[in-house]
Design an enzyme around this catalytic site. Structure first.
Site, PDB file in Angstrom:
ATOM      1  N   TYR A 145       0.846  -1.186   0.000  1.00 22.66           N
ATOM      2  CA  TYR A 145       0.000   0.000   0.000  1.00 22.66           C
ATOM      3  C   TYR A 145       0.883   1.237   0.000  1.00 22.66           C
ATOM      4  CZ  TYR A 145      -3.267   3.594   1.644  1.00 22.66           C
ATOM      5  OH  TYR A 145      -4.018   4.734   1.773  1.00 22.66           O
ATOM      6  N   ASP A 240       9.265   2.523  -0.431  1.00 20.14           N
ATOM      7  CA  ASP A 240       8.262   3.216   0.373  1.00 20.14           C
ATOM      8  C   ASP A 240       8.491   2.809   1.824  1.00 20.14           C
ATOM      9  OD1 ASP A 240       6.119   4.158   1.751  1.00 20.14           O
ATOM     10  OD2 ASP A 240       4.595   3.404   0.358  1.00 20.14           O
ATOM     11  N   LYS A 268       4.860   9.018   8.781  1.00 25.28           N
ATOM     12  CA  LYS A 268       4.555   8.452  10.100  1.00 25.28           C
ATOM     13  C   LYS A 268       5.538   8.860  11.196  1.00 25.28           C
ATOM     14  CE  LYS A 268       1.291   5.308   8.172  1.00 25.28           C
ATOM     15  NZ  LYS A 268       1.193   4.357   7.083  1.00 25.28           N
TER      16      LYS A 268
HETATM   17  C1  LIG Z   1       0.549   4.792   5.696  1.00 22.03           C
HETATM   18  C2  LIG Z   1       1.306   4.507   4.464  1.00 22.03           C
HETATM   19  C3  LIG Z   1       1.253   5.346   3.338  1.00 22.03           C
HETATM   20  C4  LIG Z   1       0.318   6.521   3.257  1.00 22.03           C
HETATM   21  O1  LIG Z   1       0.614   7.492   4.196  1.00 22.03           O
HETATM   22  P1  LIG Z   1      -0.552   8.558   4.581  1.00 22.03           P
HETATM   23  O2  LIG Z   1       0.148   9.492   5.515  1.00 22.03           O
HETATM   24  O3  LIG Z   1      -1.635   7.743   5.207  1.00 22.03           O
HETATM   25  O4  LIG Z   1      -0.981   9.205   3.330  1.00 22.03           O
HETATM   26  C5  LIG Z   1       2.066   5.066   2.271  1.00 22.03           C
HETATM   27  N1  LIG Z   1       2.880   3.998   2.284  1.00 22.03           N
HETATM   28  C6  LIG Z   1       2.953   3.157   3.337  1.00 22.03           C
HETATM   29  C7  LIG Z   1       3.896   2.022   3.298  1.00 22.03           C
HETATM   30  C8  LIG Z   1       2.156   3.379   4.457  1.00 22.03           C
HETATM   31  O5  LIG Z   1       2.202   2.509   5.466  1.00 22.03           O
END
Ligand SMILES: *Cc1c(COP(=O)(O)O)cnc(C)c1O
Length: 430
Positions: A145, A240, A268
């Site tokens: 994701y 990511d 995060k």
């Molecule tokens: C949470 C997440 C996102 C998206 O981040 P948001 O701040 O919710 O837009 C993208 N990539 C990964 C791996 C994530 O865990």
């Protein structure tokens, strides 16, 4: 069952004015067939709902709360920054400080730009990869994701190499056709894609440890393989690390495995709980961004002083406390508790952990990609979720989510969690 009357009332009111009653879908608890609770406050490893129920929290606001909730260093930093002004739209000194910290922490980052969410980070990393390579196609993996970016909300077509199909209404087929979605941990699929489309592929984007389909690890040599094949074909490798960055290690998965991606998306933990994302990488690529380069990207609130101050304070505190080492110790204690519980009930459920991230899969056998996760016993998971919640432990309300331990989880909290886990498993499997 815990009383949740006030939560129920609030949820009913929310549904009238907010689609589904929530501002992010997973909060609606659909995958455990229930209604969410509303939070009153959070401190340390604990959260309290509006009805006064207390829970030990393993969601940690989905990753950011690595020190625990409401750490005083972050609150102090935010209050201090707020007194100087909450937003300027003009450069501020915190932006330089956090950029330097990120560069020092994350092996592949020479330059970095701050944004407001992980979604913005991956969205722009993709645009930058396309602008830099002059190519349009990208490869992503099923079960990874990357936020709700149009070109990343794409599911696999029926065959591995058929064109992707939109994974959400509102994403045009034309966008989806530029995204190839392949199974994770299957090098053959990537080889085939490059054979067919090699000179059109701008980048591969992946979660190096997929953590939005439970928690999955790359097979031996898989990440090295992705590094080599992208290099060979002139495509970029984008990690990511929105979830894993500053979490599994100071420098993320790339530090653990010693692989240097071209670009990295972050978020995060670096926001200290405020809305923050970032992306960075090789200076040569990053300089393709406006105003120096032709790839446009901007943000009214990007580099917001409160958000930067929160992130800086959180990272400094982690550093001061030797946080990553301590999280490994707490994580090990947590794992021992879970494995003892599994032994006691005589089940060999698959349990994955790295540092302070974990996932208990309600299935036996190996979990290498999201297809494997689909074999989980979702009914057992649902029972486990409600049983542990009722006993005062809040795990993520979906089998597809990882759990997070923080520095605020003390040995007694972990012991209690192990007990609750054992009791819940006994109820389900006896
Ligand atoms: C949470 C997440 C996102 C998206 O981040 P948001 O701040 O919710 O837009 C993208 N990539 C990964 C791996 C994530 O865990």
């Amino acid at each position: 069952m815990a009383e949740r009357d006030l939560s129920s009332k609030l949820f009913a009111a929310a549904r009238e004015v907010i689609p589904g009653g929530v501002n992010s879908p997973v909060r609606a608890f659909r995958s455990v067939d229930g209604d969410p609770f509303f939070i009153q406050r959070a401190r340390g490893c604990r959260i309290w709902d509006v009805d006064g129920n207390e829970m030990i929290d393993y969601v940690g606001t989905w990753g950011p709360a690595i020190l625990g909730h409401a750490p005083s260093v972050v609150i102090d930093a935010v209050s201090h920054a707020a007194k100087e002004g909450v937003s300027f739209g003009i450069p501020n000194r915190h932006e330089v400080e956090i950029a330097r910290m990120i560069r020092d922490y994350v092996p592949s980052v020479e330059k970095v730009r701050m944004v407001n969410s992980g979604t913005e980070a991956t969205m722009t990393a993709i645009r930058l990869a396309r602008g830099y390579t002059g190519r349009d196609k990208i490869i992503k993996f099923e079960g990874c994701y990357h936020g709700h970016v149009d070109s990343l909300l794409v599911a696999a077509g029926s065959g591995a190499l058929t064109l992707g199909k939109p994974d959400s209404a509102g994403v045009p087929d034309d966008f989806a056709s530029l995204t190839m979605t392949l199974p994770y941990n299957r090098p053959e699929a990537v080889e085939e894609a490059f054979e067919k489309e090699g000179e059109n592929i701008a980048a591969i984007i992946l979660e190096p440890y997929p953590a939005n389909a439970g928690l999955i690890f790359p097979n031996e040599g898989y990440l090295e393989f992705l590094r080599e094949i992208t290099e060979k074909h002139g495509a970029l490798l984008i990690f990511d690390e929105v979830m894993t960055g500053f979490r599994v290690a100071k420098g993320g998965v790339q530090e653990l495995v010693g692989i240097t991606p071209d670009l990295t998306a972050m978020g995060k933990v670096i926001g200290g709980g405020l809305p923050v994302g970032a992306f960075g990488g090789k200076a040569e690529i990053m300089d393709y961004l406006a105003p120096d380069g032709p790839v446009y990207q901007a943000g009214t609130l990007s580099g917001n002083p409160l958000a930067m101050a929160a992130g800086i304070a959180q990272l400094k505190e982690m550093e001061r406390l030797d946080g990553w080492q301590r999280l490994e110790e707490i994580g090990q204690q947590f794992e021992d508790g879970v494995r003892d519980a599994l032994n006691e009930i005589g089940r060999d459920l698959t349990f994955h952990r790295v540092g302070s991230m974990f996932c208990l899969f309600f299935m036996e056998g190996k979990v290498e990609n999201v297809d494997d996760v689909k074999n989980s016993d979702f009914d057992a998971f649902r029972k486990f979720f409600w049983s542990t919640l009722d006993k005062g432990v809040y795990f993520a309300p979906s089998q597809y989510e990882a759990g997070f331990i923080s520095l605020a989880h003390a040995a007694e909290d972990i012991d209690k969690t192990a007990e609750v886990t054992r009791d819940a498993l006994k109820e389900i499997y006896s």
